[in-house]
Design an enzyme around this catalytic site. Structure first.
Site, PDB file in Angstrom:
ATOM      1  N   ASP A  98      42.590  24.407 -26.494  1.00 24.90           N
ATOM      2  CA  ASP A  98      43.334  23.226 -26.900  1.00 24.90           C
ATOM      3  C   ASP A  98      44.739  23.687 -27.269  1.00 24.90           C
ATOM      4  OD1 ASP A  98      43.736  20.506 -27.823  1.00 24.90           O
ATOM      5  OD2 ASP A  98      41.577  20.458 -28.199  1.00 24.90           O
ATOM      6  N   ASP A 199      47.081  18.596 -26.188  1.00 22.59           N
ATOM      7  CA  ASP A 199      46.987  17.538 -27.183  1.00 22.59           C
ATOM      8  C   ASP A 199      48.227  16.626 -27.140  1.00 22.59           C
ATOM      9  OD1 ASP A 199      45.374  16.707 -29.577  1.00 22.59           O
ATOM     10  OD2 ASP A 199      47.275  17.063 -30.600  1.00 22.59           O
ATOM     11  N   GLU A 241      46.578  15.128 -22.557  1.00 20.23           N
ATOM     12  CA  GLU A 241      46.056  13.926 -23.220  1.00 20.23           C
ATOM     13  C   GLU A 241      47.174  12.881 -23.270  1.00 20.23           C
ATOM     14  OE1 GLU A 241      43.995  12.592 -27.453  1.00 20.23           O
ATOM     15  OE2 GLU A 241      45.645  14.009 -27.433  1.00 20.23           O
ATOM     16  N   HIS A 315      35.925  14.106 -28.960  1.00 23.58           N
ATOM     17  CA  HIS A 315      35.776  14.184 -30.419  1.00 23.58           C
ATOM     18  C   HIS A 315      36.486  13.051 -31.143  1.00 23.58           C
ATOM     19  CE1 HIS A 315      39.585  15.844 -29.344  1.00 23.58           C
ATOM     20  NE2 HIS A 315      39.983  15.776 -30.607  1.00 23.58           N
ATOM     21  N   ASP A 316      37.238  12.216 -30.423  1.00 25.97           N
ATOM     22  CA  ASP A 316      37.948  11.100 -31.045  1.00 25.97           C
ATOM     23  C   ASP A 316      37.280   9.755 -30.769  1.00 25.97           C
ATOM     24  OD1 ASP A 316      40.019  12.766 -31.989  1.00 25.97           O
ATOM     25  OD2 ASP A 316      41.132  12.584 -30.108  1.00 25.97           O
TER      26      ASP A 316
HETATM   27  C1  GLC Z   1      44.747  14.154 -30.452  1.00 26.64           C
HETATM   28  C2  GLC Z   1      43.464  14.797 -30.881  1.00 26.64           C
HETATM   29  C3  GLC Z   1      43.080  14.251 -32.219  1.00 26.64           C
HETATM   30  C4  GLC Z   1      44.174  14.603 -33.208  1.00 26.64           C
HETATM   31  C5  GLC Z   1      45.550  14.147 -32.705  1.00 26.64           C
HETATM   32  C6  GLC Z   1      46.647  14.822 -33.452  1.00 26.64           C
HETATM   33  O1  GLC Z   1      44.628  12.796 -30.252  1.00 26.64           O
HETATM   34  O2  GLC Z   1      42.482  14.610 -29.907  1.00 26.64           O
HETATM   35  O3  GLC Z   1      41.842  14.728 -32.655  1.00 26.64           O
HETATM   36  O4  GLC Z   1      43.921  13.996 -34.430  1.00 26.64           O
HETATM   37  O5  GLC Z   1      45.759  14.465 -31.357  1.00 26.64           O
HETATM   38  O6  GLC Z   1      46.704  16.191 -33.133  1.00 26.64           O
END
Ligand code: GLC
Ligand code: CA
Length: 541
Positions: A98, A199, A241, A315-316
């Site tokens: 990540d 991320d 992402e 995980h979100d």
């Molecule tokens: C992304 C991650 C999440 C995190 C956010 C800030 O959306 O998947 O878990 O809280 O970024 O880093």
């Protein structure tokens, strides 16, 4: 498009904190992951994406990094990380890391320096604006609620944070910042990782003065520079992402000619069960034709011009079987149906830990049970706005991120075989029925259905290359589509609900895979689909 290794891969996401604890402190760790490599190999996945294991104070479960070169002691050591990479390699698996570089932790050495004075050499690593206490520079909001600006006493200025105030945003305009990031990425590439999951990468081109968060003007320029300076010549898997992406934007990232990323995570389907224009906490039932429209748009518009990722979970997000399947009577059938629907499409599938067992939402019953920062902020602000406790709880039970973060269920013991100590987040009591040991012992388990889908992708080029075409766009119960390649056609047909449905397609099919007992050859002209029935058929005439 030129075939790349990651087009045939299936990625498995590990949330290390909740995967497997080797030393009894209640927190998953690297040695725990190493001990489960045989399990992952048996499933058949060939890429493991690790959510962050870097040094972190843990304000956002590791997405607030204080040292990109160090492993957090809670997860283990750099030696263990190297061993994990090597052991994966022995098994033909790759690790993808990540990459959290929109922001750092406020405890990162750069920020510790930056906040000291306006002329500190690290000041411009972050984004500062003048202001007085209580009067932030502008209205920009944090994605975790409240203002995106935090007042810093030391210098009387505000710094920007799109997430928690312990996650200050990096200033990508500063070439020194970019250089540091390339250096760090190359360090991990040299250690032998197979790629990066990036991320909230769509935020790095931000222009906070003009209120621009996502898709800022220099975003793609930065990514092309990243590609040139780091992984460009290495044949790695990179996935960004990108919450606000459309297919046009998706092609900017993943068209190979542009030399940016392999693919992105897009989230359009994720918005289909919230009230439009509102937050995801504002619930609305999914309308199946909407889901078809979104998936089909991405399948069609990326064809030949980019590459899709395919996922239900991470995980979100809440657990898919609880969200759009049935986590009661038809849990197994619906989990397999959802897997078939997704893995039949074109793109690289991602499985989130426990999805292959049909793990469900957390089953928490009180607001206090939810520990995630995002959930806590939401409860606090909605209480202030006058929402009822029931309302808040209903939203959390459906959508809170903790739903995906309860410990992995390895066996039916009280702590689910996850830890010998006290787990950091409670184990779901349904581990008595839903766990890996049970799944491995049962030929008809969700696990083995995933195993078959993964194997099919390796063995059947039509799954990798076939062109997607949607059938029955308006049907409110059945999701059906075909994949075609070199004169061959596969039909994927899924009953999305728990009642029977009639379906008809001209011709006969050889059953490649089904979640029910089915004849080897099936007349598809008049079919009654059983509850949540899903099948893949090769058309024979
Ligand atoms: C992304 C991650 C999440 C995190 C956010 C800030 O959306 O998947 O878990 O809280 O970024 O880093
Ligand atoms: Ca541990």
């Amino acid at each position: 498009m030129e075939e790349k290794w990651w087009m045939k891969s299936v990625v498995y996401q590990i949330y290390p904190k909740s995967f497997c604890d080797s030393n009894g402190d209640g927190i998953g760790d690297l040695n725990g992951i190493r001990s489960k490599l045989p399990y992952l190999e048996r499933l058949g996945v060939d890429v493991l994406w690790l959510s962050p294991v870097y040094a972190s104070p843990g304000a956002d479960n590791g997405y607030d990094i204080s040292d990109y070169y160090g492993i957090d002691p809670v997860f283990g050591t750099m030696e263990e990380m190297k061993r994990l990479i090597a052991e994966c390699e022995d098994r033909g698996m790759k690790i993808i890391m990540d990459l959290v570089v929109n922001h750092t932790s406020d405890e990162h050495a750069w920020f510790v320096e930056a906040r000291k004075s306006k002329d500190n050499p690290y000041r411009d690593y972050y984004i500062w604006r003048p202001g007085t206490p209580g009067a932030p520079p502008n209205e920009l909001a944090s994605n975790f609620g409240g203002s995106a600006w935090e007042y810093s006493e030391e210098t009387g200025e505000y710094y920007l944070h799109f997430y928690h105030k312990k996650q200050p945003d990096l200033n990508w305009e500063n070439p020194a910042v970019r250089k540091e990031i390339w250096k760090m990425m190359n360090y991990w590439i040299d250690l032998g990782v197979g790629g990066f999951r990036m991320d909230v990468i769509d935020l790095i081109g931000k222009d906070p003065d003009r209120g621009i968060k996502e898709n800022g003007p220099k975003l793609h320029e930065y990514l092309q520079e990243m590609n040139r300076e780091t992984f460009g010549k290495k044949d790695l898997l990179t996935v960004g992402e990108c919450w606000g992406a459309t297919p046009e934007i998706g092609r900017l990232y993943s068209d190979p000619e542009r030399r940016e990323l392999s693919m992105i995570f897009q989230f359009e389907q994720i918005a289909l069960d919230k009230v439009p224009g509102k937050q995801r906490w504002d619930l609305k039932p999914l309308y199946l034709p909407d889901l078809k429209k979104v998936f089909s748009k991405w399948q069609t518009q990326m064809e030949g011009k980019g590459w899709n990722s395919l996922f239900w979970n991470n995980h979100d997000l809440p657990r898919i079987v609880s969200r759009w399947g049935d986590d009661g009577a038809y849990r197994v059938e619906s989990a397999k149906m959802l897997a078939t629907l997704l893995h039949g499409m074109k793109g690289t599938p991602y499985i989130y830990q426990g999805e292959e067992l049909g793990m469900t939402n957390a089953g928490f019953s009180r607001i206090e049970d939810f520990s995630d920062v995002e959930s806590r902020n939401m409860a606090q602000s909605r209480r202030a706005l006058g929402y009822s406790e029931e309302d808040i709880l209903r939203s959390l039970k459906k959508k809170a991120r903790d739903n995906a973060r309860t410990p992995m269920q390895w066996d039916d013991s009280p702590k689910a075989g996850f830890t010998s100590g006290e787990p950091w987040l409670p184990v779901n009591p349904n581990c008595r029925e839903i766990n890996a040991r049970q799944a491995l012992a049962d030929d008809a388990s969700v696990f083995y259905h995933y195993q078959k889908l993964i194997r099919l992708r390796k063995e059947e080029p039509i799954l990798v290359h076939g062109t997607y075409s949607l059938l029955l766009p308006e049907d409110e119960q059945i999701y059906a589509y075909t994949r075609s390649w070199q004169g061959k056609t596969w039909l994927i047909v899924c009953n999305f609900y728990g009642t029977c449905a009639s379906f008809s397609y001209e011709g006969e099919g050889r059953c490649v895979l089904s979640n029910y007992e089915t004849e080897e050859r099936r007349d598809l002209r008049r079919v009654t689909l059983r509850p949540y029935e899903a099948g893949i058929y090769e058309l024979t005439e």
